[in-house]
Structures are given as structure tokens and as C-alpha cells.
Design a protein around this motif. Structure first.
Motif, PDB file in Angstrom:
ATOM      1  N   THR A  52       0.842  -1.201   0.000  1.00 16.16           N
ATOM      2  CA  THR A  52       0.000   0.000   0.000  1.00 16.16           C
ATOM      3  C   THR A  52       0.878   1.253   0.000  1.00 16.16           C
ATOM      4  N   ALA A  53       1.904   1.270   0.857  1.00 13.45           N
ATOM      5  CA  ALA A  53       2.832   2.412   0.892  1.00 13.45           C
ATOM      6  C   ALA A  53       3.523   2.587  -0.458  1.00 13.45           C
ATOM      7  N   PHE A  54       3.939   1.492  -1.072  1.00 11.23           N
ATOM      8  CA  PHE A  54       4.603   1.527  -2.381  1.00 11.23           C
ATOM      9  C   PHE A  54       3.684   2.133  -3.444  1.00 11.23           C
ATOM     10  N   VAL A  55       2.436   1.689  -3.470  1.00 17.11           N
ATOM     11  CA  VAL A  55       1.481   2.196  -4.456  1.00 17.11           C
ATOM     12  C   VAL A  55       1.254   3.698  -4.246  1.00 17.11           C
ATOM     13  N   LEU A  56       1.094   4.123  -2.994  1.00 17.02           N
ATOM     14  CA  LEU A  56       0.907   5.544  -2.708  1.00 17.02           C
ATOM     15  C   LEU A  56       2.133   6.355  -3.124  1.00 17.02           C
ATOM     16  N   LEU A  57       3.321   5.867  -2.783  1.00 20.04           N
ATOM     17  CA  LEU A  57       4.545   6.599  -3.133  1.00 20.04           C
ATOM     18  C   LEU A  57       4.745   6.670  -4.642  1.00 20.04           C
ATOM     19  N   ASN A  58       4.420   5.596  -5.357  1.00 26.67           N
ATOM     20  CA  ASN A  58       4.524   5.634  -6.823  1.00 26.67           C
ATOM     21  C   ASN A  58       3.601   6.689  -7.413  1.00 26.67           C
ATOM     22  N   TYR A  59       2.436   6.847  -6.820  1.00 25.82           N
ATOM     23  CA  TYR A  59       1.483   7.831  -7.315  1.00 25.82           C
ATOM     24  C   TYR A  59       1.915   9.252  -6.936  1.00 25.82           C
ATOM     25  N   LEU A  60       2.330   9.421  -5.681  1.00 23.99           N
ATOM     26  CA  LEU A  60       2.678  10.764  -5.181  1.00 23.99           C
ATOM     27  C   LEU A  60       4.040  11.243  -5.661  1.00 23.99           C
ATOM     28  N   LEU A  61       4.948  10.311  -5.948  1.00 25.48           N
ATOM     29  CA  LEU A  61       6.299  10.643  -6.415  1.00 25.48           C
ATOM     30  C   LEU A  61       6.546   9.949  -7.755  1.00 25.48           C
ATOM     31  N   PRO A  62       5.810  10.305  -8.789  1.00 26.68           N
ATOM     32  CA  PRO A  62       5.958   9.583 -10.059  1.00 26.68           C
ATOM     33  C   PRO A  62       7.399   9.644 -10.559  1.00 26.68           C
ATOM     34  N   ASN A  63       7.911   8.494 -10.935  1.00 27.76           N
ATOM     35  CA  ASN A  63       9.286   8.348 -11.440  1.00 27.76           C
ATOM     36  C   ASN A  63      10.347   8.764 -10.431  1.00 27.76           C
ATOM     37  N   ALA A  64       9.985   8.925  -9.160  1.00 31.75           N
ATOM     38  CA  ALA A  64      10.963   9.351  -8.156  1.00 31.75           C
ATOM     39  C   ALA A  64      10.894   8.523  -6.879  1.00 31.75           C
ATOM     40  N   ASN A  65      10.086   7.471  -6.853  1.00 32.94           N
ATOM     41  CA  ASN A  65       9.984   6.634  -5.663  1.00 32.94           C
ATOM     42  C   ASN A  65      11.228   5.760  -5.576  1.00 32.94           C
ATOM     43  N   PRO A  66      12.087   5.986  -4.575  1.00 26.95           N
ATOM     44  CA  PRO A  66      13.330   5.209  -4.488  1.00 26.95           C
ATOM     45  C   PRO A  66      13.157   3.846  -3.822  1.00 26.95           C
ATOM     46  N   PHE A  67      11.957   3.500  -3.400  1.00 27.83           N
ATOM     47  CA  PHE A  67      11.738   2.285  -2.618  1.00 27.83           C
ATOM     48  C   PHE A  67      10.974   1.230  -3.403  1.00 27.83           C
ATOM     49  N   GLN A  68      11.293  -0.019  -3.118  1.00 29.89           N
ATOM     50  CA  GLN A  68      10.557  -1.166  -3.617  1.00 29.89           C
ATOM     51  C   GLN A  68       9.805  -1.784  -2.433  1.00 29.89           C
ATOM     52  N   PRO A  69       8.799  -2.604  -2.696  1.00 32.33           N
ATOM     53  CA  PRO A  69       8.040  -3.189  -1.581  1.00 32.33           C
ATOM     54  C   PRO A  69       8.905  -3.921  -0.553  1.00 32.33           C
ATOM     55  N   ASN A  70       9.922  -4.658  -0.979  1.00 29.77           N
ATOM     56  CA  ASN A  70      10.783  -5.359  -0.020  1.00 29.77           C
ATOM     57  C   ASN A  70      11.514  -4.378   0.895  1.00 29.77           C
ATOM     58  N   ASP A  71      11.970  -3.252   0.325  1.00 26.30           N
ATOM     59  CA  ASP A  71      12.620  -2.204   1.131  1.00 26.30           C
ATOM     60  C   ASP A  71      11.626  -1.653   2.155  1.00 26.30           C
ATOM     61  N   LEU A  72      10.420  -1.374   1.690  1.00 29.56           N
ATOM     62  CA  LEU A  72       9.407  -0.788   2.567  1.00 29.56           C
ATOM     63  C   LEU A  72       8.978  -1.766   3.654  1.00 29.56           C
ATOM     64  N   TYR A  73       8.958  -3.048   3.351  1.00 26.72           N
ATOM     65  CA  TYR A  73       8.623  -4.043   4.365  1.00 26.72           C
ATOM     66  C   TYR A  73       9.583  -3.904   5.546  1.00 26.72           C
ATOM     67  N   ARG A  74      10.864  -3.789   5.231  1.00 28.98           N
ATOM     68  CA  ARG A  74      11.876  -3.658   6.288  1.00 28.98           C
ATOM     69  C   ARG A  74      11.828  -2.276   6.951  1.00 28.98           C
ATOM     70  N   LYS A  75      11.766  -1.237   6.140  1.00 22.47           N
ATOM     71  CA  LYS A  75      11.825   0.130   6.668  1.00 22.47           C
ATOM     72  C   LYS A  75      10.580   0.508   7.484  1.00 22.47           C
ATOM     73  N   LEU A  76       9.429  -0.040   7.104  1.00 23.04           N
ATOM     74  CA  LEU A  76       8.199   0.269   7.838  1.00 23.04           C
ATOM     75  C   LEU A  76       8.016  -0.619   9.062  1.00 23.04           C
ATOM     76  N   GLY A  77       8.753  -1.711   9.128  1.00 22.38           N
ATOM     77  CA  GLY A  77       8.648  -2.597  10.278  1.00 22.38           C
ATOM     78  C   GLY A  77       7.572  -3.653  10.122  1.00 22.38           C
ATOM     79  N   GLY A  78       7.439  -4.190   8.911  1.00 21.86           N
ATOM     80  CA  GLY A  78       6.468  -5.246   8.672  1.00 21.86           C
ATOM     81  C   GLY A  78       6.792  -6.491   9.491  1.00 21.86           C
TER      82      GLY A  78
END
Length: 172
Positions: free
Chosen positions: A30-56
Motif C-alpha cells: 500500500t505504501a509503495f502504491v501511494l509513493l509511486n502515485y505521489l512521487l511519479p518516477n521518483a519513488n526510491p523504494f521497492q516493496p521489499n525495502d518498505l517491508y523492512r523500513k516500515l517494520g512489517g
């Protein structure tokens, strides 16, 4: 009245997502999809990164971790917080999707009939059908199924929903 953003979803079971994360990757996706929309072509994160960084975790992503760690990731120029339904709908009108969490377990409503028991999704729109509010979401997919746009009635789910706005404080 209908509002719907053109948001590209992704399945939490996509082959790019680590197999050990997939069952509980709905929050990071969900965070990845939001960031892709809000930061088009500038989202530096992938879902696996966000899983770790968000504390999944294997049981999901806690709301306070989503908020706290998204603030760390995006910095002080973003407003990331729980919001009301009214604010969430205003965010959609302003062209920004909202993170939406269904959670009947931590809201202590185990027997509540709801669309999802525990699931994060991007809220991408809403409409009024027969005088009832209907939320438009990307469902984050399933095993062997891409994410798809779904309509979810608000009323039967209202007591287990948490809305999180991810709003830039300045022009991007």
C-alpha cells in the motif's frame, strides 16, 4: 457523485516481493502504491525495502509503525497521520490516495462481518450509490491474481477502518 484516481496497483504476491513477506506485505505494498502515485518516477523504494523500513511483521504492519516510519522515510515536508473519513475523502478530491486499514482484530471486533478481517489497501476513490457511501480500493491482489479495483461499502466496515493521509506540505 464519483471520484476515482488512476492509480496503478500491485499484488502483494507479485514475484518481485520476497516469498517470506508476501502473506503480510499488504501494508508495505500500500505504501509503495501511494509513493509511486505521489512521487511519479521518483519513488526510491521497492516493496521489499518498505517491508523492512516500515517494520512489517508476519502478522502485518501496525498503524503506529506505518505512520512513524513513513515520517522517517519521507521527512518533515510530509503530513502522515490518521485522519477522519471526511479528511480522507477531501484528500481524494485533492488528487491524493489514502492508506486504508481494515482491522477487526485490534479493534476488538472479532465477530464483525466485514470485507476484510485485517488488510491494508490504497483508497483511490469513492462514490455514492443509493444514498450509501462506497469506497473504491485497490485490493493488493492474491496468490496468482493481480491487484484489482474493488468497491467496498463503507457502513458495514466503518467501525474497523483506519485512514492514513500521506500529504506533501509543499509542492513536489
Amino acid at each position: 457523485m464519483k471520484t476515482q484516481l488512476h492509480v496503478q496497483g500491485i499484488s502483494q504476491y507479485d514475484s518481485s516481493i520476497h516469498a517470506n513477506f508476501q502473506a503480510s506485505a499488504c501494508g508495505p505494498v500500500t505504501a509503495f502504491v501511494l509513493l509511486n502515485y505521489l512521487l511519479p518516477n521518483a519513488n526510491p523504494f521497492q516493496p521489499n525495502d518498505l517491508y523492512r523500513k516500515l517494520g512489517g511483521t508476519r502478522i502485518g504492519l501496525f498503524t503506529y509503525r506505518f505512520i512513524r516510519n513513513m515520517r522517517k522515510i519521507l521527512g518533515p515536508n510530509w503530513q502522515i497521520e490518521k485522519c477522519s473519513l471526511h479528511t480522507a475523502l477531501q484528500e481524494l478530491k485533492n488528487g491524493r490516495p489514502v492508506a486504508l486499514k481494515f482491522d477487526k482484530y485490534f479493534s476488538l471486533q472479532w465477530n464483525k462481518k466485514s470485507t476484510f478481517a485485517y488488510h491494508w489497501v490504497p483508497l483511490i476513490g469513492y462514490e455514492i450509490e443509493d444514498d450509501e457511501l462506497v469506497l473504491v480500493i485497490h485490493d493488493n491482489g492474491g496468490r496468482n491474481r493481480e491487484s484489482k479495483i474493488r468497491k467496498v461499502p463503507y457502513s458495514p466496515n466503518a467501525s474497523i477502518l483506519t485512514f492514513i493521509q500521506v500529504t506533501p506540505l509543499a509542492a513536489l
